[in-house]
Each structure stands twice: as C-alpha cells, then as structure tokens.
Design a protein around this motif. Structure first.
Motif, short mmCIF file in Angstrom:
data_model
loop_
_atom_site.label_atom_id
_atom_site.label_comp_id
_atom_site.label_asym_id
_atom_site.label_seq_id
_atom_site.Cartn_x
_atom_site.Cartn_y
_atom_site.Cartn_z
N SER A 1 0.80 -1.22 0.00
CA SER A 1 0.00 0.00 0.00
C SER A 1 0.84 1.27 0.00
N TRP A 2 2.15 1.16 0.24
CA TRP A 2 3.01 2.35 0.27
C TRP A 2 3.27 2.87 -1.14
N THR A 3 3.44 4.17 -1.25
CA THR A 3 3.84 4.76 -2.52
C THR A 3 5.31 4.46 -2.80
N VAL A 4 5.72 4.67 -4.05
CA VAL A 4 7.13 4.49 -4.42
C VAL A 4 8.01 5.40 -3.56
N LYS A 5 7.57 6.63 -3.38
CA LYS A 5 8.37 7.59 -2.62
C LYS A 5 8.55 7.14 -1.17
N THR A 6 7.46 6.75 -0.52
CA THR A 6 7.54 6.32 0.87
C THR A 6 8.40 5.08 1.02
N SER A 7 8.14 4.08 0.17
CA SER A 7 8.91 2.83 0.24
C SER A 7 10.40 3.10 0.06
N SER A 8 10.74 3.87 -0.96
CA SER A 8 12.16 4.12 -1.27
C SER A 8 12.83 4.92 -0.18
N GLN A 9 12.17 5.95 0.30
CA GLN A 9 12.79 6.79 1.32
C GLN A 9 12.99 6.04 2.64
N LYS A 10 12.06 5.16 2.99
CA LYS A 10 12.24 4.35 4.21
C LYS A 10 13.46 3.44 4.06
N VAL A 11 13.57 2.79 2.90
CA VAL A 11 14.70 1.89 2.68
C VAL A 11 16.01 2.66 2.65
N LEU A 12 16.03 3.78 1.96
CA LEU A 12 17.26 4.57 1.85
C LEU A 12 17.71 5.12 3.20
N THR A 13 16.76 5.55 4.01
CA THR A 13 17.11 6.07 5.33
C THR A 13 17.77 4.99 6.18
N ALA A 14 17.19 3.78 6.16
CA ALA A 14 17.78 2.68 6.92
C ALA A 14 19.15 2.30 6.37
N LEU A 15 19.28 2.28 5.05
CA LEU A 15 20.56 1.96 4.42
C LEU A 15 21.64 2.97 4.80
N ASN A 16 21.28 4.23 4.75
CA ASN A 16 22.24 5.29 5.05
C ASN A 16 22.71 5.21 6.50
N ARG A 17 21.79 4.93 7.41
CA ARG A 17 22.17 4.84 8.82
C ARG A 17 23.13 3.67 9.04
N TRP A 18 22.88 2.56 8.35
CA TRP A 18 23.76 1.40 8.51
C TRP A 18 25.15 1.73 7.97
N LEU A 19 25.20 2.34 6.78
CA LEU A 19 26.49 2.69 6.19
C LEU A 19 27.24 3.69 7.07
N TYR A 20 26.52 4.67 7.57
CA TYR A 20 27.14 5.69 8.43
C TYR A 20 27.68 5.05 9.71
N GLY A 21 26.86 4.16 10.28
CA GLY A 21 27.30 3.48 11.51
C GLY A 21 28.53 2.64 11.28
N GLN A 22 28.58 1.92 10.16
CA GLN A 22 29.75 1.11 9.84
C GLN A 22 30.98 1.99 9.64
N GLY A 23 30.76 3.17 9.06
CA GLY A 23 31.87 4.08 8.79
C GLY A 23 32.52 4.64 10.03
N GLN A 24 31.80 4.62 11.16
CA GLN A 24 32.35 5.17 12.40
C GLN A 24 33.49 4.32 12.95
N ARG A 25 33.66 3.13 12.40
CA ARG A 25 34.77 2.27 12.85
C ARG A 25 36.11 2.79 12.37
N PHE A 26 36.07 3.64 11.33
CA PHE A 26 37.31 4.18 10.78
C PHE A 26 37.70 5.47 11.48
N ILE A 27 38.96 5.77 11.50
CA ILE A 27 39.45 7.00 12.14
C ILE A 27 38.81 8.21 11.49
#
Length: 593
Positions: free
Chosen positions: A77-103
């Motif tokens: 029932s979600w729109t393309v915009k809602t579905s994509s933005q939810k996925v991208l937000t979660a993806l970005n947070r994971w990538l950002y969190g993983q990046g914190q391991r580096f100096i």
C-alpha cells in the motif's frame, strides 16, 4: 490484484574495472513478476563506491543489493516515494554506523546512488552523489539528475553528498511521466566524465533505432535483456577507456517498450470475472455459507450475518449492489475493500480472512463482531463517563493508525463504523471509502470512484475538493469524540450544509463543557484544535491529540484563564449589556417610587 501493469521494457548493462585493481561500481535491475510489477514497478540501480573510502566497494554493493531486496519487501500500500525513502534512510544509517569504525568516518562506507523506478506510467528518480540518469526521448537527450560535487580545480572534485557520508540523508527525488519509446541511461563518472552528451546520445540513438518499440499488447514478458543494448554499454565503456578514463566504468540502458494502455478493456474484464450475487434472503446459501440475518442494505451494498455450514463459524458477508454491475470504478473500490482489510492486523480493526474457497460470485467476508455500533451507544447512553469515552477514543486511534502505517486513509470515521463489544473493545469496520496511496498512483483506464464518508463527520477539505491527509481522519475522530462527550455536534447542523470556505467561516465552535460540565477546559482545547477548519492548524499526529485529551496542556489552561472579553467578546458584551439594562431598570424603579 485486478490491475495489470503491462509494462514491457528492454534492458542492457555492462561494467568494467578499468585501470583500477578492483571494481567498486555496482548495479542491478529488477523486473518482478505480477502483481509486484504493477504494485511496485521495475527498478534499475547504479552505485559508485568512493575510491578514497576504505570500504567503497562494500558500500556500493550494499546499496544496490539491499535496496532491490528491501524495496520489494515494503507494504504493497506504500507509494514508491515512501517505500524508497524508508529503505534509503535505513541503508544510510547502517552505512554511516559502519563508517564510524574508521578513524576518518568520511573514508568509510561511502557510495553514490542513482535509482530509477518505473511504476505504471511514471518514472520515480532518487539520486545522491555524481552517478547520473539521462533520458532519451525522440531527439532530446536530457540529464535528469544533478551532480552533488564541488570542483576545487579543473581536474579535481569532491563529493558533497553521498550515501553513508552523513547521518542526515538528503536524497534528490523527482517524478516524470513516461512515454513508450523513452530510453533511460544510467552511468557512473568513469563514463560520463570522459564522454560528451553528444557522444552518448549518438550511441543510444543508434541502438534504439535498430530495435522497434514493441506495441504488441499480447506480449507476456515484462522485460527483455537485449544483447544489442549490452553491446552498446560495452562500446561506451571501451570508448571512454580509449579517451583516458581512469576510473571504474558502468552503465545501464532501460527502454520502455509498452505502458499500461489507457484505453484497454483488460481491467474491466478482470473486474467482471465474478458475477454479482443475487439479493440474498435468510436461509439462502452461497458457496457453503448460509444467510442468518440481514444487517444492513443500501443502494451501494448489503451486509449479512452468515454461517459456514461446515464449521458453523459466523462471518459477516458484504455483497455489492446490482445497481453498479456495469460500473468498473465501483467494482474496483469494492474489490479493494477486501484487499485493504487483509493487509491490516490490529485488534481494533475488523479482520478480513484469506480466501478459504473458490467463489462463484463477488462478495467478501469479514470478522463477525458481537456488540452495538458506537452510534447506538451515543443514542442510548445517559451517563457520559469521560474515562470510558477516552478509552474508546484511544482504541479507535490505534485502529486508524494501523491504516495510516500502511499509507491508507479511512475517510469515513463515524459512530456507525465503530462496533463496541460487550467487553468494551472498539473495532473499526468498513473500508469502503479508504484511499490507498500506493494503489492510487497506478493508472487505470477509468476515473476512480472517490466516494467519501458521511458529510457530518468529514473534514472540510473534502467538501472543498482538496486532498485528504492523516489530519482529515483526525478531524473525523475529534467530531466523534465531541459527540460522545456531549451528545451534540460542535458546529450544529449547519456544518452539513457548508459548501465553501466562506460557509465554514461563518460557523462557531461551541465549547464541549457547555453541554457536559465534566469536560475540563483543557480537554475542550484539544478538541477545538483538532477540529480546526485549516488542516495545517490541527495536530500533526493522532498521538498528540490523544495525549492532550488525557493530560492538561498549559496552553489551553492559559486560554481558559483569559478575561471573558478576550475569550468571547460577544458573550462579554451581551452579559455587560444585560447588567446595564438591569441597573437602569432598578434606577428607574427607585426614581419612580
């Protein structure tokens, strides 16, 4: 799903690591089977892991693979915009969190990302970084994305935005109409930084003209991987390498061969697969269900209590009215009621079971709930217990929020659509006026039925022919809450007859405590805010409204402590005039005596 996209595309892609030791680009195309192709569309994704980052390759692969998997896992029932933005937000947070391991976090999991989603007759584009999406339409070759980079010299640039670079994600989004023959080209900077638009356009035009756009409506395949397109992608890679490309090189081609036909009769044929049932009477049987009682009948539908003859379990059966047997918009809305109900799992929303047996005609079943409607409760109750009413409101809000989480508006919240069980449980029923955002963006060959709920409880924006929102359902809940507390409506009967903004401006809100002294002023303040005629001045969320109903809001307390002249000037002058009149009469009496 009665809708079928009939979207047909030709695709091709290629990638090369170039002079680098590894390929940090990643790309993918997903063209799902029906019904996902209609409900979610097809997706092309390209990502370029930042070479200066420690985990650029892992970042680009994560972006592509996870987006393709997670996007199709979001609610239908979600729109393309809602579905994509939810996925991208979660993806970005994971990538950002993983990046914190580096100096240096900016040298961690960083990648560009460009996404093309084609659903129905629209293209949805999501973009961050400096990979690109182009469109070739006729003789016009247009870049649809803007690079998020800053040039510090002629040959040196750095990214200003990318996946994993910042905890706050800022992705560009645009939506474009699609035409048959449109060709989309996605590339990383290893290609478009070394080849001109003119060179890319020439190659794409040559490839597209060698294949005729498919207009055969009998084609069943939704996507064709074309070796010619893959050859063109490889040729562009080779051409860029020849002129000195020193980066990874990747590109994709997606050509739209066929779109849903706006004049097609296929949808109506699917909608008409099942005939309308006859008018049912007590004792009649249909598909193994015996009719026990007629609950309701109108010019649009009928409701019956039925019993499964085999299991003796009771259900409520809803059947369509034969008045609309040749109306595809009506039939679509009726079919969507069951589709919506099956996707909601909440104790405060009536349940719609999965289809248990093959049907001979059009109807659907829902949970049988013992009890009376809230309308009956309001009509018969003498004791308006504020605590009990707030409990009912909280339950209704939980039910409505379960719809909102699926990007679905109820649009007909009223006492007749709430059933109160003997145990005091409130259940929201009837999905006949629901608006599903994700389905609403799918084109149909007919104008959709936009029938709304009862005018008495509908938000003003509906009467003014404006789009509804979560705040529209809030308005209806507040109207119903007010009626439960007082036995009256906040604007009187005149509300039903308003047709313009000027009509609404003439109405006056009557404080709830005038009818029920047990309603505190701060609770009335919450009702008044939720019932504002301007949606933007209501509460942003249902939870805020419920909180203010249960907890004194100092803002409303201050308003109540204002002098009467400020709170209600008209009443102040009426009282003052009355006092003056009485004083004059007393003076006159004393003077005459």
């Amino acid at each position: 799903m009665h809708l079928s996209s009939r979207l047909n595309t030709t695709i091709g892609q290629a990638t090369d690591k170039g002079p680098k030791h590894q390929n940090e680009d990643c790309m993918g195309i997903m063209v799902p089977d029906e019904p996902a192709l209609t409900i979610k569309g097809m997706v092309a994704v390209i990502a370029d892991g930042v070479s200066s980052a420690e985990a650029g390759k892992e970042a680009s692969e994560t972006c592509v693979k996870n987006f393709l998997n997670d996007y199709y896992s979001t609610p239908d029932s979600w729109t393309v915009k809602t579905s994509s933005q939810k996925v991208l937000t979660a993806l970005n947070r994971w990538l950002y969190g993983q990046g914190q391991r580096f100096i240096d976090a900016h040298r961690g999991y960083i990648s560009t990302l460009s996404i093309l989603v084609i659903k129905s007759r629209m293209a949805h584009i999501f973009h961050i970084g400096d990979s690109r999406i182009y469109r070739l339409r006729g003789g016009e070759f247009e870049q649809l994305t803007s690079d998020h980079s800053a040039h510090v010299s002629k040959d040196k640039a750095y990214l200003t935005r990318a996946m994993g670079m910042d905890i706050r994600l800022d992705v560009d989004y645009r939506i474009e109409s699609v035409e048959a023959g449109d060709l989309f080209f996605l590339s990383t900077d290893g290609i478009h930084d070394f080849l001109s638009k003119k060179e890319i356009k020439k190659a794409l035009q040559s490839a597209s003209s060698s294949l005729n756009v498919n207009t055969n409506s009998n084609v069943n395949t939704s996507s064709n991987v074309n070796t010619n397109f893959e050859d063109v992608c490889q040729a562009l890679i080779d051409q860029a390498k020849e002129v000195g490309s020193d980066d990874n090189l990747s590109c994709q081609i997606v050509r739209v061969d066929q779109l849903p036909d706006a004049n097609s009769e296929d949808v109506y044929k699917k909608l008409s697969d099942l005939p309308f049932p006859p008018f049912l009477e007590v004792g009649m049987s249909i598909d193994g269900y015996r009719v026990l009682q007629e609950i309701h009948a109108s010019n649009r539908s009928q409701l019956y209590v039925v019993e499964d003859i085999a299991s003796h379990k009771k259900w409520v059966m809803k059947t369509p009215s034969v008045n609309f047997e040749d109306d595809p918009a009506y039939i679509e809305r009726f079919i969507m009621e069951e589709w919506i109900g099956r996707r909601i799992d909440c104790p405060n929303v009536v349940k719609v079971p999965e289809e248990a047996r093959k049907r001979q005609c059009l109807y659907y079943l829902c949970e049988y709930v013992e009890g009376n409607t809230l309308a009956k409760w309001i009509e018969t109750t003498n004791k308006r217990d504020v605590g009990q009413i707030l409990d009912i409101v909280e339950q209704v809000v939980r039910g409505v929020r379960s719809l909102h989480r699926k990007e679905t508006l109820h649009q007909d919240i009223k006492p007749d659509n709430i059933v109160i069980t003997p145990d005091g449980e409130a259940k929201l029923i009837d999905f006949g006026s629901c608006l599903v955002a994700g389905v609403n963006e799918i084109a149909t060959p007919f104008e959709r039925d936009t029938i709304l709920g009862t005018a008495t409880y509908a938000a003003p924006e509906y009467k003014l022919r404006r789009a509804g929102s979560v705040r529209s359902d809030l308005f209806s809940i507040a109207m119903m809450t007010y009626e439960m507390l007082t036995g009256h409506l906040p604007f009187g009967e005149a509300f039903d007859h308003c047709e313009s903004a000027q009509d609404f401006s003439r109405l006056k809100y009557q404080p709830a405590y005038l009818y029920n002294p047990m309603v505190p002023a701060w609770m009335d303040g919450a009702l008044k805010k939720a019932l504002h005629f301007s949606p933007e001045l209501r509460y942003e969320s249902l939870s805020e409204f419920v909180f203010d109903l249960k907890h004194p809001n100092q803002q409303f307390m201050r308003l109540n402590n204002q002098p009467m002249l400020e709170r209600n000037p008209l009443l102040f002058w009426k009282v003052a005039s009355g006092i003056l009149l009485v004083g004059q009469m007393v003076t006159l009496y004393l003077w005459l005596s």
